[in-house]
Write a protein that holds these residues in place. Structure first.
Motif, PDB file in Angstrom:
ATOM      1  N   ASP A 184       0.832  -1.275  -0.026  1.00  0.00           N
ATOM      2  CA  ASP A 184       0.130  -0.026   0.049  1.00  0.00           C
ATOM      3  C   ASP A 184       0.820   1.289   0.066  1.00  0.00           C
ATOM      4  O   ASP A 184       0.423   2.240   0.064  1.00  0.00           O
ATOM      5  CB  ASP A 184      -0.916   0.169   1.457  1.00  0.00           C
ATOM      6  N   ASN A 185       2.107   1.241  -0.119  1.00  0.00           N
ATOM      7  CA  ASN A 185       3.058   2.330  -0.189  1.00  0.00           C
ATOM      8  C   ASN A 185       2.887   3.210  -1.577  1.00  0.00           C
ATOM      9  O   ASN A 185       2.377   2.425  -2.688  1.00  0.00           O
ATOM     10  CB  ASN A 185       4.552   2.001  -0.177  1.00  0.00           C
ATOM     11  N   ASP A 186       2.760   4.300  -1.473  1.00  0.00           N
ATOM     12  CA  ASP A 186       2.406   5.255  -2.745  1.00  0.00           C
ATOM     13  C   ASP A 186       3.787   4.873  -3.634  1.00  0.00           C
ATOM     14  O   ASP A 186       4.814   4.939  -3.138  1.00  0.00           O
ATOM     15  CB  ASP A 186       2.622   6.613  -2.279  1.00  0.00           C
ATOM     16  N   LEU A 187       3.252   4.362  -4.847  1.00  0.00           N
ATOM     17  CA  LEU A 187       4.327   4.333  -5.876  1.00  0.00           C
ATOM     18  C   LEU A 187       5.373   5.533  -6.130  1.00  0.00           C
ATOM     19  O   LEU A 187       6.456   5.250  -6.180  1.00  0.00           O
ATOM     20  CB  LEU A 187       3.826   3.764  -7.181  1.00  0.00           C
ATOM     21  N   GLY A 188       4.818   6.677  -6.369  1.00  0.00           N
ATOM     22  CA  GLY A 188       5.601   7.818  -6.534  1.00  0.00           C
ATOM     23  C   GLY A 188       6.383   7.649  -7.491  1.00  0.00           C
ATOM     24  O   GLY A 188       6.027   7.288  -8.546  1.00  0.00           O
ATOM     25  N   GLU A 189       7.732   8.325  -7.362  1.00  0.00           N
ATOM     26  CA  GLU A 189       8.542   8.406  -8.563  1.00  0.00           C
ATOM     27  C   GLU A 189       9.447   7.080  -8.658  1.00  0.00           C
ATOM     28  O   GLU A 189       9.842   6.627  -7.633  1.00  0.00           O
ATOM     29  CB  GLU A 189       9.528   9.588  -8.449  1.00  0.00           C
ATOM     30  N   VAL A 190       9.435   6.542  -9.791  1.00  0.00           N
ATOM     31  CA  VAL A 190       9.808   5.161 -10.266  1.00  0.00           C
ATOM     32  C   VAL A 190      11.302   5.162 -10.663  1.00  0.00           C
ATOM     33  O   VAL A 190      11.348   5.962 -12.058  1.00  0.00           O
ATOM     34  CB  VAL A 190       9.276   4.192 -10.688  1.00  0.00           C
ATOM     35  N   ALA A 191      12.269   4.513 -10.058  1.00  0.00           N
ATOM     36  CA  ALA A 191      13.570   4.525 -10.697  1.00  0.00           C
ATOM     37  C   ALA A 191      13.566   3.095 -11.246  1.00  0.00           C
ATOM     38  O   ALA A 191      13.887   2.029 -10.537  1.00  0.00           O
ATOM     39  CB  ALA A 191      14.725   4.891 -10.101  1.00  0.00           C
ATOM     40  N   VAL A 192      13.788   2.762 -12.640  1.00  0.00           N
ATOM     41  CA  VAL A 192      14.032   1.455 -13.171  1.00  0.00           C
ATOM     42  C   VAL A 192      15.528   1.162 -13.430  1.00  0.00           C
ATOM     43  O   VAL A 192      15.968   1.862 -14.252  1.00  0.00           O
ATOM     44  CB  VAL A 192      13.152   1.068 -14.496  1.00  0.00           C
ATOM     45  N   HIS A 193      16.004   0.621 -12.299  1.00  0.00           N
ATOM     46  CA  HIS A 193      17.615   0.078 -12.550  1.00  0.00           C
ATOM     47  C   HIS A 193      17.815  -1.217 -13.007  1.00  0.00           C
ATOM     48  O   HIS A 193      18.316  -1.976 -12.079  1.00  0.00           O
ATOM     49  CB  HIS A 193      18.047   0.604 -11.078  1.00  0.00           C
ATOM     50  N   HIS A 194      17.597  -0.972 -14.238  1.00  0.00           N
ATOM     51  CA  HIS A 194      17.967  -2.258 -15.060  1.00  0.00           C
ATOM     52  C   HIS A 194      18.967  -1.674 -16.411  1.00  0.00           C
ATOM     53  O   HIS A 194      18.714  -0.611 -16.605  1.00  0.00           O
ATOM     54  CB  HIS A 194      16.909  -3.093 -15.346  1.00  0.00           C
TER      55      HIS A 194
END
Length: 279
Positions: A184-194
């Protein structure tokens, strides 16, 4: 008429509109007139022998095994710095976050038997190459599209559900995990580190979290790194999503296989490649 190993390498690069092979991708044994390939996430000496014995024109691996793809591997870690600075992490902080990883990769490459698998392919005269960063970049863009397609008020759990619909992740025996944080955490800003050579561990995730990123996506992470991050950020609303190593690598490699088959190369997949292609 079949393709050359150089043309096949370029096909993998074309998936992400790149012109030059990165440091972790190498033609170990060149070949011409390639009409069949054995393709896998990891193809080492036994699989090279298998490809030779079964008459494949090419052994095509994802992970690097030798020569420059190992010795020059630390160069690809520059990509991790770029990812972090794109999300507002100061360059000095980003460089510090990957410093230990650079050292470990440099020492590992220096101590490895980087001639082992390529020399087997040479003795067998078996064309052999690996393509690593470009397929991973293809997979990173798939993950980025999933993140960008969610609502502004999406939760981490909704992100996990959406990622789990990707065919390779849906078909895998592993599942998408929240290693740090709650659904249930807010997704917010996502860093896709792949597509940075390997995962950044606790230090890279920490740099993201301390500079405004709410959710970090890795495809794999160590237990020690998870423990450190849970202790520091477990109750802060930050989230670490881990998608699963081999299934995530299969996203890009399956795209390579599709592109090769469109060019008339018959491909058989083993060693994790091919996961989810039937979905």
């Amino acid at each position: 008429m079949g393709l050359s190993t150089e043309e096949i390498m370029q096909i993998s690069l074309d998936l992400v509109d790149w012109d030059e092979p990165p440091a972790d991708s190498t033609v170990y044994v060149p070949g011409e007139d390639i009409e069949s390939a054995l393709v896998g996430i990891d193809l080492e000496s036994p699989e090279i022998q298998l490809a030779h014995d079964r008459g494949y024109d090419l052994a095509l691996a994802h992970h690097p095994t030798g020569m420059s793809a190992r010795l020059d591997f630390p160069e690809v870690l520059d990509t991790q710095v770029e990812f972090m600075t794109d999300h507002g992490v100061p360059e000095s902080v980003a460089e510090e976050a990957v410093a230990d990883l650079r050292s470990r990769m440099d020492h590992g490459g220096h101590s490895s038997n980087y001639r082992h698998d390529p020399s087997v392919a040479e003795l067998l005269d078996q064309p052999y190459l690996n393509t690593h960063l470009a397929p991973d970049e293809y997979g990173r863009r798939v993950f980025r599209e999933v993140a960008d397609g969610l609502a502004d008020d999406a939760t981490a759990g909704e992100f996990v559900d959406a990622l789990s619909d990707i065919p390779e992740l849906h078909a895998a025996e592993t599942d998408v995990r929240l290693r740090v944080g709650d659904p249930d955490n807010d997704l917010g800003e996502v860093a896709v580190h792949h597509a940075g050579g390997t995962n950044g561990g606790a230090s890279v995730a920490r740099a993201y979290f301390e500079h405004g990123v709410d959710t970090v996506l890795y495809i794999h992470v160590g237990a020690g790194d998870t423990a450190d991050l849970r202790e520091e950020f477990g109750d802060t609303g930050k989230t670490l999503v881990v998608t699963g190593h081999i299934a995530s690598d299969a996203i890009g490699m399956n795209a390579v296989v599709d592109a090769l088959e469109e060019r008339g190369v018959e491909c058989d997949t083993i060693s994790g490649c091919g996961i989810g292609r039937d979905e």
